[in-house]
Design a protein around this motif. Structure first.
Motif, PDB file in Angstrom:
ATOM      1  N   ALA A 328       2.879 -15.901  -1.687  1.00  0.00           N
ATOM      2  CA  ALA A 328       1.726 -15.001  -1.596  1.00  0.00           C
ATOM      3  C   ALA A 328       1.364 -14.622  -0.162  1.00  0.00           C
ATOM      4  CB  ALA A 328       0.516 -15.640  -2.280  1.00  0.00           C
ATOM      5  N   LYS A 329       1.349 -15.594   0.731  1.00  0.00           N
ATOM      6  CA  LYS A 329       0.970 -15.300   2.109  1.00  0.00           C
ATOM      7  C   LYS A 329       2.027 -14.441   2.803  1.00  0.00           C
ATOM      8  CE  LYS A 329      -2.309 -18.929   3.278  1.00  0.00           C
ATOM      9  NZ  LYS A 329      -2.581 -19.400   1.921  1.00  0.00           N
ATOM     10  N   LYS A 330       3.294 -14.717   2.542  1.00  0.00           N
ATOM     11  CA  LYS A 330       4.366 -13.912   3.139  1.00  0.00           C
ATOM     12  C   LYS A 330       4.329 -12.495   2.574  1.00  0.00           C
ATOM     13  CE  LYS A 330       7.526 -17.727   4.167  1.00  0.00           C
ATOM     14  NZ  LYS A 330       8.855 -18.337   3.883  1.00  0.00           N
ATOM     15  N   LYS A 331       4.050 -12.395   1.281  1.00  0.00           N
ATOM     16  CA  LYS A 331       3.926 -11.069   0.658  1.00  0.00           C
ATOM     17  C   LYS A 331       2.784 -10.288   1.307  1.00  0.00           C
ATOM     18  CE  LYS A 331       4.288 -10.708  -3.882  1.00  0.00           C
ATOM     19  NZ  LYS A 331       5.360  -9.743  -4.213  1.00  0.00           N
ATOM     20  N   SER A 332       1.688 -10.986   1.566  1.00  0.00           N
ATOM     21  CA  SER A 332       0.531 -10.368   2.213  1.00  0.00           C
ATOM     22  C   SER A 332       0.891  -9.863   3.602  1.00  0.00           C
ATOM     23  CB  SER A 332      -0.619 -11.374   2.299  1.00  0.00           C
ATOM     24  OG  SER A 332      -1.736 -10.819   2.948  1.00  0.00           O
ATOM     25  N   ASN A 333       1.632 -10.685   4.349  1.00  0.00           N
ATOM     26  CA  ASN A 333       2.027 -10.298   5.707  1.00  0.00           C
ATOM     27  C   ASN A 333       2.955  -9.084   5.699  1.00  0.00           C
ATOM     28  OD1 ASN A 333       0.528 -12.352   6.857  1.00  0.00           O
ATOM     29  ND2 ASN A 333       2.229 -13.794   6.901  1.00  0.00           N
ATOM     30  N   ILE A 334       3.834  -9.027   4.702  1.00  0.00           N
ATOM     31  CA  ILE A 334       4.738  -7.880   4.588  1.00  0.00           C
ATOM     32  C   ILE A 334       3.943  -6.614   4.292  1.00  0.00           C
ATOM     33  CG2 ILE A 334       6.528  -6.832   3.135  1.00  0.00           C
ATOM     34  CD1 ILE A 334       7.735  -9.664   2.871  1.00  0.00           C
ATOM     35  N   ALA A 335       3.035  -6.710   3.344  1.00  0.00           N
ATOM     36  CA  ALA A 335       2.211  -5.547   2.989  1.00  0.00           C
ATOM     37  C   ALA A 335       1.401  -5.079   4.201  1.00  0.00           C
ATOM     38  CB  ALA A 335       1.283  -5.894   1.829  1.00  0.00           C
ATOM     39  N   TYR A 336       0.934  -6.034   4.993  1.00  0.00           N
ATOM     40  CA  TYR A 336       0.176  -5.672   6.195  1.00  0.00           C
ATOM     41  C   TYR A 336       1.073  -4.948   7.201  1.00  0.00           C
ATOM     42  CZ  TYR A 336      -2.313  -6.044  10.593  1.00  0.00           C
ATOM     43  OH  TYR A 336      -2.908  -5.739  11.796  1.00  0.00           O
ATOM     44  N   LYS A 337       2.306  -5.434   7.374  1.00  0.00           N
ATOM     45  CA  LYS A 337       3.246  -4.767   8.277  1.00  0.00           C
ATOM     46  C   LYS A 337       3.457  -3.312   7.860  1.00  0.00           C
ATOM     47  CE  LYS A 337       6.091  -8.703   9.776  1.00  0.00           C
ATOM     48  NZ  LYS A 337       7.430  -9.335   9.679  1.00  0.00           N
ATOM     49  N   VAL A 338       3.637  -3.125   6.562  1.00  0.00           N
ATOM     50  CA  VAL A 338       3.858  -1.768   6.047  1.00  0.00           C
ATOM     51  C   VAL A 338       2.614  -0.913   6.297  1.00  0.00           C
ATOM     52  CG1 VAL A 338       4.360  -0.381   4.010  1.00  0.00           C
ATOM     53  CG2 VAL A 338       5.480  -2.597   4.305  1.00  0.00           C
ATOM     54  N   ALA A 339       1.444  -1.494   6.109  1.00  0.00           N
ATOM     55  CA  ALA A 339       0.195  -0.760   6.339  1.00  0.00           C
ATOM     56  C   ALA A 339       0.089  -0.300   7.786  1.00  0.00           C
ATOM     57  CB  ALA A 339      -1.000  -1.639   5.977  1.00  0.00           C
ATOM     58  N   THR A 340       0.499  -1.150   8.729  1.00  0.00           N
ATOM     59  CA  THR A 340       0.419  -0.760  10.144  1.00  0.00           C
ATOM     60  C   THR A 340       1.381   0.375  10.460  1.00  0.00           C
ATOM     61  OG1 THR A 340       2.068  -2.420  10.844  1.00  0.00           O
ATOM     62  CG2 THR A 340      -0.248  -3.092  10.847  1.00  0.00           C
ATOM     63  N   ILE A 341       2.488   0.426   9.748  1.00  0.00           N
ATOM     64  CA  ILE A 341       3.457   1.504   9.962  1.00  0.00           C
ATOM     65  C   ILE A 341       2.854   2.850   9.564  1.00  0.00           C
ATOM     66  CG2 ILE A 341       5.670   2.459   9.182  1.00  0.00           C
ATOM     67  CD1 ILE A 341       6.599  -0.510   8.875  1.00  0.00           C
ATOM     68  N   TYR A 342       2.080   2.842   8.500  1.00  0.00           N
ATOM     69  CA  TYR A 342       1.524   4.090   7.968  1.00  0.00           C
ATOM     70  C   TYR A 342       0.197   4.492   8.614  1.00  0.00           C
ATOM     71  CZ  TYR A 342       4.872   4.634   4.161  1.00  0.00           C
ATOM     72  OH  TYR A 342       6.018   4.852   3.426  1.00  0.00           O
ATOM     73  N   SER A 346      -0.157   8.484   7.040  1.00  0.00           N
ATOM     74  CA  SER A 346      -1.012   8.607   5.859  1.00  0.00           C
ATOM     75  C   SER A 346      -2.008   7.456   5.803  1.00  0.00           C
ATOM     76  CB  SER A 346      -0.141   8.611   4.592  1.00  0.00           C
ATOM     77  OG  SER A 346      -0.946   8.514   3.444  1.00  0.00           O
ATOM     78  N   LYS A 347      -3.271   7.759   6.061  1.00  0.00           N
ATOM     79  CA  LYS A 347      -4.301   6.714   6.042  1.00  0.00           C
ATOM     80  C   LYS A 347      -4.477   6.126   4.643  1.00  0.00           C
ATOM     81  CE  LYS A 347      -7.125   8.286   9.966  1.00  0.00           C
ATOM     82  NZ  LYS A 347      -6.212   9.330  10.458  1.00  0.00           N
ATOM     83  N   SER A 348      -4.370   6.961   3.638  1.00  0.00           N
ATOM     84  CA  SER A 348      -4.550   6.466   2.277  1.00  0.00           C
ATOM     85  C   SER A 348      -3.422   5.514   1.892  1.00  0.00           C
ATOM     86  CB  SER A 348      -4.627   7.629   1.286  1.00  0.00           C
ATOM     87  OG  SER A 348      -3.432   8.393   1.311  1.00  0.00           O
ATOM     88  N   THR A 349      -2.195   5.830   2.356  1.00  0.00           N
ATOM     89  CA  THR A 349      -1.068   4.935   2.078  1.00  0.00           C
ATOM     90  C   THR A 349      -1.232   3.630   2.846  1.00  0.00           C
ATOM     91  OG1 THR A 349       0.392   6.849   1.768  1.00  0.00           O
ATOM     92  CG2 THR A 349       1.447   4.712   2.094  1.00  0.00           C
ATOM     93  N   ALA A 350      -1.708   3.738   4.079  1.00  0.00           N
ATOM     94  CA  ALA A 350      -1.947   2.537   4.889  1.00  0.00           C
ATOM     95  C   ALA A 350      -2.962   1.628   4.194  1.00  0.00           C
ATOM     96  CB  ALA A 350      -2.434   2.931   6.274  1.00  0.00           C
ATOM     97  N   ARG A 351      -4.031   2.242   3.663  1.00  0.00           N
ATOM     98  CA  ARG A 351      -5.038   1.440   2.966  1.00  0.00           C
ATOM     99  C   ARG A 351      -4.449   0.811   1.700  1.00  0.00           C
ATOM    100  NH1 ARG A 351     -10.478   3.987   0.471  1.00  0.00           N
ATOM    101  NH2 ARG A 351      -8.886   5.141  -0.676  1.00  0.00           N
ATOM    102  N   LYS A 352      -3.602   1.555   1.007  1.00  0.00           N
ATOM    103  CA  LYS A 352      -3.005   1.024  -0.229  1.00  0.00           C
ATOM    104  C   LYS A 352      -2.249  -0.270   0.058  1.00  0.00           C
ATOM    105  CE  LYS A 352       0.878   2.593  -1.960  1.00  0.00           C
ATOM    106  NZ  LYS A 352       1.907   3.449  -2.597  1.00  0.00           N
ATOM    107  N   TYR A 353      -1.450  -0.258   1.131  1.00  0.00           N
ATOM    108  CA  TYR A 353      -0.684  -1.457   1.463  1.00  0.00           C
ATOM    109  C   TYR A 353      -1.578  -2.550   2.054  1.00  0.00           C
ATOM    110  CZ  TYR A 353       3.800   0.647   0.302  1.00  0.00           C
ATOM    111  OH  TYR A 353       4.853   1.192  -0.389  1.00  0.00           O
ATOM    112  N   ALA A 354      -2.613  -2.147   2.780  1.00  0.00           N
ATOM    113  CA  ALA A 354      -3.549  -3.141   3.302  1.00  0.00           C
ATOM    114  C   ALA A 354      -4.265  -3.839   2.147  1.00  0.00           C
ATOM    115  CB  ALA A 354      -4.571  -2.475   4.229  1.00  0.00           C
ATOM    116  N   GLN A 355      -4.587  -3.085   1.113  1.00  0.00           N
ATOM    117  CA  GLN A 355      -5.234  -3.672  -0.060  1.00  0.00           C
ATOM    118  C   GLN A 355      -4.270  -4.603  -0.794  1.00  0.00           C
ATOM    119  OE1 GLN A 355      -8.591  -3.363  -0.916  1.00  0.00           O
ATOM    120  NE2 GLN A 355      -7.954  -5.088  -2.206  1.00  0.00           N
ATOM    121  N   LYS A 356      -2.993  -4.238  -0.810  1.00  0.00           N
ATOM    122  CA  LYS A 356      -1.992  -5.133  -1.408  1.00  0.00           C
ATOM    123  C   LYS A 356      -1.937  -6.444  -0.630  1.00  0.00           C
ATOM    124  CE  LYS A 356       1.140  -1.758  -3.554  1.00  0.00           C
ATOM    125  NZ  LYS A 356       2.537  -1.259  -3.657  1.00  0.00           N
ATOM    126  N   ALA A 357      -2.085  -6.338   0.684  1.00  0.00           N
ATOM    127  CA  ALA A 357      -2.095  -7.542   1.519  1.00  0.00           C
ATOM    128  C   ALA A 357      -3.280  -8.426   1.160  1.00  0.00           C
ATOM    129  CB  ALA A 357      -2.152  -7.145   2.995  1.00  0.00           C
TER     130      ALA A 357
END
Length: 456
Positions: A328-342, A346-357
């Motif tokens: 779970a924590k590693k998955k969260s970190n990955i989702a956060y990495k993806v959010a920073t890329i976006y 796309s702010k909405s896409t960044a938020r989507k992945y941040a929320q997944k984190a």
């Protein structure tokens, strides 16, 4: 009264354990109870003589000799100077060594070694080489118990200074940087997990007095880890810039390309420093993919595809990474990495992945901070009037404050961000002039949702 105190002390000390052999010495046992009673009320001058007798003649009588002995000697050090102070410092260093000698099962090796180094450091009696060698030994031999924030910083800081003096290689600096940061993340993760269990009770006002103390202690310790992590990054400074990383990895690649730990750390560092445009990043990424086709590898692969304009392929890789990771924590970190890329696209896409984190790890404060910054950067596009546009800052400030609550290690950044956002939100004069006190502002832009305007 003295008799009552004597027996009370004996009962308390019994919990800590008295050896059968030394218990036969009535003078040691008597002095043990006497110095403990004095030390408990911080009357260290009165405690010193009976403590010294027990320490010299019955060193294995009771662990209290070392627990209270440290406090007694620290008081002597504080009140003395010159040769006398040096003598007490020598005594306490010997006390640390003897604590391991006589009570090896009760003492933690890392704590003892750290205490010795910090005592010398605080009294300017130790070189950078001695600091590094002592703390490196403790970290290597007893990593699990190496949790002192100050010691973690000194361990890394002394190495950077040795590198600047030409005594240590840059690769060793990076290796220790990674080790120390991983340790900080591990310890802080334990703390935020504990904090997360108490936050709902705090919000409901149902914390017990014991839980309040625990929450405060864990939050303070987490905050200290955050400060140390920031200091470590500052100390590393430009040593980790692309101009240093790329030639180092080019030089070491042939010898290290089969070392999965080295390859993964190199890729991660280049990714963090945004050195992904250099061919060396792609070369290292491909090496990681061959050695360990893990979730992280797909994050980096997606980054390369995104830079090449293959948005569809990038998203596929990012989602593949999330699907592969089970922790779970590693998955969260990955989702956060993806959010920073976006975040720059796309702010909405960044938020989507941040929320997944956040969904994967509710204690991921960095994800909350990212969402806060996304909201704040959208102020001009989220409203028709000036009031509506500035109202978004209330939403951003709320997200920033939440980041500090779920992860106190980020409280410094979170509080600063929240204060900055709040200052940009409508002030009392605007609220009064617009007649908006207590009303709700709804956002029709990508942010969505609403905020309630504070009452005057």
């Amino acid at each position: 009264m003295k008799t009552k105190l004597y027996f009370t002390a004996i009962m308390l000390l019994g919990i800590m354990g008295v050896s059968h052999a030394q218990a036969q010495n009535p003078e040691c046992t008597t002095n043990l109870s006497i110095f403990v009673e004095h030390a408990k009320v911080k009357n260290y001058d009165a405690a010193y003589t009976p403590w010294k007798m027990v320490y010299d003649q019955c060193p294995d009588l009771n662990r209290a000799t070392y627990v209270y002995g440290e406090r007694i000697l620290k008081d002597k050090i504080k009140k003395s100077s010159g040769a006398e102070k040096d003598g007490f410092i020598s005594d306490i260093l010997g006390l640390y060594d003897n604590s391991m000698k006589y009570f090896p099962k009760k003492m933690k090796m890392a704590d003892v070694e750290i205490d010795k180094v910090l005592m010398k450091y605080d009294n300017k009696m130790i070189s950078d080489s001695e600091i590094y060698d002592g703390l490196s030994y403790a970290f290597t031999k007893d990593r699990g118990n190496f949790t002192n924030p100050k010691a973690l910083y000194l361990y890394f800081s002394s190495l950077v200074d040795l590198n600047a003096a030409g005594k240590k290689e840059l690769q060793e600096v990076f290796d220790v940087y990674d080790d120390v940061n991983e340790k900080i993340e591990e310890e802080n993760a334990k703390l935020t997990d504990r904090i997360a269990k108490l936050l709902p009770k705090e919000e409901a006002g149902t914390l017990t007095s014991k839980e309040k103390k625990q929450l405060k202690s864990w939050s303070n310790y987490s905050e200290n880890y955050g400060k140390i992590a920031g200091s470590i990054d500052t100390k590393l400074g430009k040593l980790a810039d692309c101009d240093n990383l790329i030639p180092l990895y080019q030089k070491s690649y042939d010898a290290k390309k089969g070392d999965v730990k080295w390859v993964k750390r190199a890729v991660g560092r280049m990714f963090a420093k945004e050195c992904t445009d250099d061919p060396m990043f792609k070369k290292l990424f491909e090496a990681q993919l061959a050695l360990d086709p893990s979730a992280d590898a797909y994050v980096y692969g997606g980054t390369l595809k995104q830079k090449a304009g293959d948005t569809k392929g990038a998203v596929a890789d990012f989602d593949k990474a999330l699907g592969l990771e089970t922790d779970a924590k590693k998955k969260s970190n990955i989702a956060y990495k993806v959010a920073t890329i976006y975040r720059r696209g796309s702010k909405s896409t960044a938020r989507k992945y941040a929320q997944k984190a956040i969904d994967a790890n509710p204690s991921n404060g960095k994800a909350y901070l990212l969402i806060a910054s996304l909201y704040a950067s959208s102020a001009n596009s989220c409203g028709k009037t000036t009031f509506e546009k500035r109202a978004i800052y209330w939403k951003a400030a709320d997200m920033a404050r939440k980041a500090g609550r779920v992860d106190p290690s980020l409280s410094g950044r979170a509080n600063k961000s929240a204060a900055s956002y709040s200052a940009k939100a409508p002030n009392k004069e605007m609220i009064f002039t617009e007649g908006m006190a207590g009303k709700t502002v709804t956002f029709s832009c990508w942010v969505g949702g609403s905020v309630k305007v504070p009452n005057l």
